[in-house]
Design a protein around this motif. Structure first.
Motif, PDB file in Angstrom:
ATOM      1  N   LYS A 110       0.815  -1.219   0.000  1.00  0.00           N
ATOM      2  CA  LYS A 110       0.000   0.000   0.000  1.00  0.00           C
ATOM      3  C   LYS A 110       0.852   1.273   0.000  1.00  0.00           C
ATOM      4  O   LYS A 110       0.369   2.344  -0.377  1.00  0.00           O
ATOM      5  N   LEU A 111       2.107   1.164   0.394  1.00  0.00           N
ATOM      6  CA  LEU A 111       2.973   2.354   0.410  1.00  0.00           C
ATOM      7  C   LEU A 111       3.250   2.877  -0.995  1.00  0.00           C
ATOM      8  O   LEU A 111       3.646   4.027  -1.164  1.00  0.00           O
ATOM      9  N   LEU A 112       3.022   2.032  -2.010  1.00  0.00           N
ATOM     10  CA  LEU A 112       3.203   2.480  -3.392  1.00  0.00           C
ATOM     11  C   LEU A 112       2.208   3.588  -3.731  1.00  0.00           C
ATOM     12  O   LEU A 112       2.485   4.451  -4.566  1.00  0.00           O
ATOM     13  N   ILE A 113       1.060   3.561  -3.065  1.00  0.00           N
ATOM     14  CA  ILE A 113       0.053   4.613  -3.294  1.00  0.00           C
ATOM     15  C   ILE A 113       0.601   5.966  -2.856  1.00  0.00           C
ATOM     16  O   ILE A 113       0.403   6.987  -3.525  1.00  0.00           O
ATOM     17  N   THR A 114       1.330   5.972  -1.745  1.00  0.00           N
ATOM     18  CA  THR A 114       1.907   7.231  -1.263  1.00  0.00           C
ATOM     19  C   THR A 114       3.010   7.732  -2.191  1.00  0.00           C
ATOM     20  O   THR A 114       3.287   8.928  -2.233  1.00  0.00           O
ATOM     21  N   LYS A 115       3.626   6.821  -2.929  1.00  0.00           N
ATOM     22  CA  LYS A 115       4.660   7.224  -3.884  1.00  0.00           C
ATOM     23  C   LYS A 115       4.066   8.048  -5.021  1.00  0.00           C
ATOM     24  O   LYS A 115       4.723   8.931  -5.582  1.00  0.00           O
ATOM     25  N   GLN A 116       2.815   7.759  -5.368  1.00  0.00           N
ATOM     26  CA  GLN A 116       2.158   8.480  -6.466  1.00  0.00           C
ATOM     27  C   GLN A 116       1.672   9.873  -6.049  1.00  0.00           C
ATOM     28  O   GLN A 116       1.638  10.794  -6.877  1.00  0.00           O
TER      29      GLN A 116
END
Length: 255
Positions: free
Chosen positions: A114-120
């Motif tokens: 889910k941390l990939l969402i924060t990357k966007q």
């Protein structure tokens, strides 16, 4: 229902795309339009699958990922979850109606990391799209944080229980709570007889350890058999050591 991925004409005016070589352009276009790509741009795809789709070998795929991940900050590839995250993909979302919102929410749930969402988030330029991301992530983070706190409390409780049990386990296993098993003279003599010892050895052994209360230092003797065998071996070794050597007479020859 057919699945489509539209490519905005602005894609070709992107300054980065303009300076890329044909292989890099083709690869980035593939990442945005392949069958596994999602609306949000975070999806699971293996290196092998990328090779099969594009025709490039594994080394070429890894080199192309590096071009966009390290050199130009356009994607993040999680090797552990095998998830591709296209950082600027949300900027190509034109419609933010309910069907699109529902679609994005469903995709977010299936993302393993889910941390990939924060990357966007820092790369999203449209406020309406950013709002969708913020709303979903805020709700997920709140739930996740609450679960995390409950897990932490449970772990702390288990640690406290372990701390309470540890002193008792320590005392049970420590020498402070153990007593020696004291043999009789006859038992010592029987063991020495079986092991090739003498009555003198058995007597000396018994008196030595009876004088210590059948302890060696702070450790109680609970089985004297191995000690008896060692005692016999040492006794015999000392006897051989102290035994006078016989000197053979020297024969003299006279002519």
């Amino acid at each position: 229902m057919a699945k489509f991925r539209k490519v905005h004409t602005a894609f070709w005016d992107d300054p980065l795309i303009e300076k890329l070589n044909p292989d890099a352009r083709y690869f980035y276009l593939f990442l945005m339009t392949n069958p596994l790509c999602t609306e949000c741009g975070i999806y699971q795809i293996t290196i092998r699958k990328m090779c099969n789709y594009t025709g490039y070998n594994e080394d070429s795929i890894k080199a192309l990922i590096k071009v966009f991940e390290v050199d130009n900050s356009r994607l993040v590839y999680d090797l552990k979850t095998e998830e591709m995250c296209l950082l600027k993909k949300p900027n190509y979302i034109d419609n933010t109606g309910k069907p699109v919102v529902d679609c994005l929410n469903a995709e977010f749930i299936n993302i393993k990391n889910k941390l990939l969402i924060t990357k966007q988030l820092p790369h999203i330029e449209k406020d309406a799209v950013k709002k969708i991301y913020d709303t979903w992530y805020g709700a997920w983070y709140g739930t996740s944080n609450k679960l995390g706190q409950e897990e932490e409390k449970e772990e702390e409780k288990e640690e406290e229980e372990k701390k309470k049990e540890t002193p008792m386990i320590f005392l049970q296993n420590s020498n402070l709570n153990r007593q020696p098993v004291i043999p009789t003279k006859n038992q010592v003599w029987e063991v020495f007889t079986r092991s090739g010892g003498t009555k003198e050895m058995a007597k000396s052994f018994y008196e030595k350890y009876d004088g210590t209360g059948w302890f060696i230092g702070s450790s109680p003797i609970v089985n004297f058999n191995s000690l008896a065998n060692k005692f016999i071996d040492n006794w015999k070794r000392n006897e051989l050591k102290n035994k006078p050597q016989d000197i053979a007479p020297v024969k003299m020859k006279f002519k």
